[in-house]
Design an enzyme around this catalytic site. Structure first.
Site, PDB file in Angstrom:
ATOM      1  N   LYS A  30       0.911  -1.003   0.127  1.00  0.00           N
ATOM      2  CA  LYS A  30       0.017  -0.085  -0.134  1.00  0.00           C
ATOM      3  C   LYS A  30       0.821   1.131  -0.083  1.00  0.00           C
ATOM      4  O   LYS A  30       2.126   1.134   0.187  1.00  0.00           O
ATOM      5  CB  LYS A  30      -0.884  -0.037   1.314  1.00  0.00           C
ATOM      6  CG  LYS A  30      -1.918  -1.147   0.997  1.00  0.00           C
ATOM      7  CD  LYS A  30      -2.818  -1.043   2.477  1.00  0.00           C
ATOM      8  CE  LYS A  30      -3.865  -1.997   2.692  1.00  0.00           C
ATOM      9  NZ  LYS A  30      -4.732  -2.194   3.696  1.00  0.00           N
ATOM     10  N   ARG A 140      -1.288 -14.293   3.686  1.00  0.00           N
ATOM     11  CA  ARG A 140      -1.999 -13.704   4.742  1.00  0.00           C
ATOM     12  C   ARG A 140      -1.040 -13.915   5.962  1.00  0.00           C
ATOM     13  O   ARG A 140      -1.024 -12.897   6.790  1.00  0.00           O
ATOM     14  CB  ARG A 140      -3.286 -14.352   4.664  1.00  0.00           C
ATOM     15  CG  ARG A 140      -4.281 -13.865   4.119  1.00  0.00           C
ATOM     16  CD  ARG A 140      -4.821 -12.471   4.155  1.00  0.00           C
ATOM     17  NE  ARG A 140      -5.615 -12.057   5.342  1.00  0.00           N
ATOM     18  CZ  ARG A 140      -6.286 -10.904   5.576  1.00  0.00           C
ATOM     19  NH1 ARG A 140      -6.162 -10.034   4.575  1.00  0.00           N
ATOM     20  NH2 ARG A 140      -6.795 -10.671   6.584  1.00  0.00           N
ATOM     21  N   THR A 146      -4.929  -7.708  10.639  1.00  0.00           N
ATOM     22  CA  THR A 146      -5.032  -6.430  10.081  1.00  0.00           C
ATOM     23  C   THR A 146      -4.815  -5.257  10.898  1.00  0.00           C
ATOM     24  O   THR A 146      -4.010  -4.140  10.511  1.00  0.00           O
ATOM     25  CB  THR A 146      -6.927  -6.277  10.047  1.00  0.00           C
ATOM     26  OG1 THR A 146      -7.041  -7.544   9.179  1.00  0.00           O
ATOM     27  CG2 THR A 146      -7.227  -4.905   9.227  1.00  0.00           C
ATOM     28  N   ARG A 157       2.976  -6.669   8.755  1.00  0.00           N
ATOM     29  CA  ARG A 157       2.386  -5.570   9.629  1.00  0.00           C
ATOM     30  C   ARG A 157       2.886  -5.516  10.991  1.00  0.00           C
ATOM     31  O   ARG A 157       3.033  -4.274  11.367  1.00  0.00           O
ATOM     32  CB  ARG A 157       0.780  -5.967   9.544  1.00  0.00           C
ATOM     33  CG  ARG A 157       0.204  -5.770   8.117  1.00  0.00           C
ATOM     34  CD  ARG A 157      -1.346  -6.272   8.017  1.00  0.00           C
ATOM     35  NE  ARG A 157      -1.669  -5.849   6.885  1.00  0.00           N
ATOM     36  CZ  ARG A 157      -3.134  -6.535   6.516  1.00  0.00           C
ATOM     37  NH1 ARG A 157      -3.682  -7.331   7.304  1.00  0.00           N
ATOM     38  NH2 ARG A 157      -3.626  -6.250   5.492  1.00  0.00           N
ATOM     39  N   ASN A 177      -1.438  -0.200   7.114  1.00  0.00           N
ATOM     40  CA  ASN A 177      -1.026  -1.252   7.779  1.00  0.00           C
ATOM     41  C   ASN A 177      -0.236  -1.985   6.453  1.00  0.00           C
ATOM     42  O   ASN A 177       0.101  -3.141   6.522  1.00  0.00           O
ATOM     43  CB  ASN A 177      -2.072  -2.550   8.236  1.00  0.00           C
ATOM     44  CG  ASN A 177      -2.915  -2.667   7.212  1.00  0.00           C
ATOM     45  OD1 ASN A 177      -3.190  -1.969   5.959  1.00  0.00           O
ATOM     46  ND2 ASN A 177      -4.169  -3.518   7.643  1.00  0.00           N
ATOM     47  N   HIS A 180      -1.508  -5.394   1.603  1.00  0.00           N
ATOM     48  CA  HIS A 180      -2.874  -6.153   1.612  1.00  0.00           C
ATOM     49  C   HIS A 180      -2.628  -7.499   0.933  1.00  0.00           C
ATOM     50  O   HIS A 180      -1.579  -7.593   0.251  1.00  0.00           O
ATOM     51  CB  HIS A 180      -3.509  -5.278   0.507  1.00  0.00           C
ATOM     52  CG  HIS A 180      -4.962  -6.059  -0.074  1.00  0.00           C
ATOM     53  ND1 HIS A 180      -6.081  -6.042   0.704  1.00  0.00           N
ATOM     54  CD2 HIS A 180      -5.106  -6.877  -0.957  1.00  0.00           C
ATOM     55  CE1 HIS A 180      -6.934  -7.119  -0.061  1.00  0.00           C
ATOM     56  NE2 HIS A 180      -6.144  -7.437  -1.202  1.00  0.00           N
TER      57      HIS A 180
END
Ligand code: GDP
Ligand code: MG
Length: 217
Positions: A30, A140, A146, A157, A177, A180
């Site tokens: 991001k 993930r 998140t 993250r 964060n 994605h």
């Protein structure tokens, strides 16, 4: 007859194994990750895990693509965003209405969606398709939870961000964060189609595949 059946079974199994090994997911650095110079570090973590990057590009996404990416018309998804913010206040001794201005999950979720559109357009993103064994869950795992303040150390993250809805929602911005990653097979399929529509997804093998998957002894 028995031999034929076995052949069918073998080729079906071979196809399933091939599909597991070649599962594709969509992920994206991001704008905050790009602006913090974390692209290389994130790519390194993906590559080091044994997954393959099979498509990649840098872009500032337009509103249309972000709106399609985040399903703002999916009420359950929007409410889940609201819920995340509300549950993040647990243990902080903060009143939900006083902190966020509302305790309505939908209203809170809508606020987050609005702030996500601004966030995702605040600079260039690096979008990619990653392929490999159970790539969706693997990426993930690399990403972590998140909410950065709850993300495990060792995850992207957890290691590189610290943020919480208790701060982000008050400041009317999305949680920053860094990264994605598609959450499940349906998201991965839709997101790959959306971000790489009509574009080439590459096919190659990694040198390490030989040692990782071939029984060479
Ligand atoms: P992800 O799949 O882990 O990215 O999480 P979601 O799909 O639930 O949320 C999408 C993005 O919205 C997150 O990555 C955050 O940037 C942002 N976000 C999620 N929950 C909240 C929240 O409670 N407050 C704010 N401000 N942003 C949030
Ligand atoms: Mg998500």
């Amino acid at each position: 007859m028995a031999k034929n059946n076995k052949q069918v079974y073998d080729s079906r199994l071979a196809k399933s194994v091939f599909n597991i090994k070649h599962q594709r997911t969509f992920c994206m650095v991001k704008p905050d990750g790009v602006m913090r110079g974390l692209v290389g570090e994130i790519l390194r973590r993906i590559e080091k895990s044994g997954l393959r990057i099979v498509a990649m590009k840098m872009l500032v996404p337009n509103q249309e693509i972000i709106k399609k990416h985040y399903p703002a018309s999916d009420e359950a998804w929007v409410k889940r965003l609201g819920d995340k913010g509300i549950s993040a206040l647990e243990g902080l001794n903060l009143d939900v209405v006083e902190t966020y201005g509302t305790d309505d999950r939908r209203e809170l979720g809508d606020m987050v969606v609005k702030s996500l559109i601004e966030y995702m357009q605040s600079g260039p993103c690096v979008a990619m398709v990653v392929e490999g064994v159970q790539a969706i869950d693997m990426v993930r795992k690399l990403a972590g939870s998140t909410i950065p303040s709850q993300a495990e150390m060792g995850t992207i993250r957890g290691d590189f961000s610290v943020d919480t809805p208790a701060v982000a929602n008050v400041e009317k911005r999305a949680i920053h964060n860094i990264f994605h990653a598609s959450e499940n097979a349906a998201e991965a399929e839709n997101e790959i189609k959306l971000w790489f529509a009509g574009e080439k997804i590459h096919d190659y093998s990694l040198a390490g595949d030989e040692v990782m998957y071939n029984k060479h002894y």
